[in-house]
Design an enzyme around this catalytic site. Structure first.
Site, mmCIF file in Angstrom:
data_model
loop_
_atom_site.group_PDB
_atom_site.id
_atom_site.type_symbol
_atom_site.label_atom_id
_atom_site.label_comp_id
_atom_site.label_asym_id
_atom_site.label_seq_id
_atom_site.Cartn_x
_atom_site.Cartn_y
_atom_site.Cartn_z
ATOM 1 N N VAL A 100 0.860 -1.176 0.000
ATOM 2 C CA VAL A 100 0.000 0.000 0.000
ATOM 3 C C VAL A 100 0.898 1.227 0.000
ATOM 4 O O VAL A 100 1.874 1.296 0.742
ATOM 5 C CB VAL A 100 -0.908 0.034 1.243
ATOM 6 C CG1 VAL A 100 -1.825 1.260 1.195
ATOM 7 C CG2 VAL A 100 -1.724 -1.246 1.352
ATOM 8 N N CYS A 101 0.568 2.197 -0.843
ATOM 9 C CA CYS A 101 1.272 3.469 -0.833
ATOM 10 C C CYS A 101 2.774 3.240 -1.033
ATOM 11 O O CYS A 101 3.178 2.461 -1.877
ATOM 12 C CB CYS A 101 0.944 4.202 0.476
ATOM 13 S SG CYS A 101 1.300 5.966 0.528
ATOM 14 N N THR A 102 3.609 3.877 -0.219
ATOM 15 C CA THR A 102 5.055 3.777 -0.403
ATOM 16 C C THR A 102 5.637 2.462 0.102
ATOM 17 O O THR A 102 6.856 2.263 0.027
ATOM 18 C CB THR A 102 5.769 4.957 0.282
ATOM 19 O OG1 THR A 102 5.314 5.073 1.628
ATOM 20 C CG2 THR A 102 5.475 6.250 -0.462
ATOM 21 N N THR A 120 2.202 3.307 -6.706
ATOM 22 C CA THR A 120 2.442 3.767 -5.346
ATOM 23 C C THR A 120 1.840 5.167 -5.222
ATOM 24 O O THR A 120 1.181 5.653 -6.139
ATOM 25 C CB THR A 120 3.950 3.757 -5.011
ATOM 26 O OG1 THR A 120 4.129 4.032 -3.615
ATOM 27 C CG2 THR A 120 4.712 4.803 -5.807
ATOM 28 N N ALA A 150 -2.072 2.568 -4.785
ATOM 29 C CA ALA A 150 -1.640 3.964 -4.732
ATOM 30 C C ALA A 150 -1.653 4.440 -3.275
ATOM 31 O O ALA A 150 -1.304 3.686 -2.381
ATOM 32 C CB ALA A 150 -2.529 4.812 -5.635
#
Length: 224
Positions: A100-102, A120, A150
């Site tokens: 998830v994300c970074t 990301t 993202a």
């Protein structure tokens, strides 16, 4: 169906990156969830909420799904040998990988994104190529057994996509309804394409210091 699901936790984790997928995965009947970190000492999220891992790296069980959240604390882990080795070793024996994300940057630093399509957070999207990934501008991207999402709230979408693939559509649909997951934000500016220039400027300013630190670390990493 019994699933063993591990979610990495660490100091400076984005709380919703963890909480969103955790809630979805916990709704799968028979799922066993594990919070993974080097040890069980308390850590604090990016907003200061304290919690502790349930399982240390050395005692981590076999997993069906590994989920790697993101957050400002990712910066300190991009060159952390112990964490990256754990991710590599765990990924080698885990059927389904996700971030998830970074958290995608951690998978990348561990050498797990080479030749894979991934996404990301928009503020770090351009770093994916440094890890040999093919950046894709989508909320959730699937490449075989790898799912990446993202920013922040997309962790819910990611977990639902993983449940759909691993458990089945019926389970994903039931959880979606049970959570009444039908987002209707007051302002439709959750992506760079939708956001007004003033919001983009303010958001970039918010992340500027963290991004500069991240850029420096990634530039210094030896090619994996």
């Amino acid at each position: 169906m019994t699933l063993s699901i591990g979610l990495l936790v660490f100091p400076g984790i984005q709380l919703l990156d963890l909480a969103g997928p955790y809630e979805v995965f916990a709704a799968v009947p028979g799922a066993r969830l594990h919070l993974l970190w080097k040890d069980r000492a308390p850590v604090a999220s990016a907003v200061g909420l304290p919690f502790a891992a349930t399982v240390g790296f050395a005692e981590a069980p076999a997993l069906d799904i590994l989920c790697v959240p993101g957050g400002i604390g990712v910066n300190r882990l991009l060159d952390d040998a112990e964490t990256l080795a754990f991710l590599r070793d765990t990924a080698a024996r885990t059927p389904w990988l996700s971030s998830v994300c970074t958290g995608a940057l951690l998978l990348g630093a561990a050498g797990l994104l080479r030749g894979r399509r991934a996404t990301t957070h928009w503020n770090s999207h351009d770093f994916l190529a440094a890890f040999g990934a093919e950046p894709v501008d989508q909320r959730v991207v699937r490449d075989g057994n790898l799912f990446t999402a993202a920013g922040v709230t997309s962790g819910i979408d990611l977990a639902l996509a993983v449940v759909d693939a691993v458990v089945g559509r019926a389970a994903a649909e039931e959880i979606t309804l049970a959570f009444e997951y039908a987002p209707q934000p007051p302002h439709a500016c959750g992506t760079l394409k939708e956001a007004p220039p003033s919001a983009v400027t303010a958001a970039r300013a918010r992340y500027a210091a963290s991004r500069q630190e991240r850029e420096t670390i990634i530039a210094a990493l030896a090619p994996a």
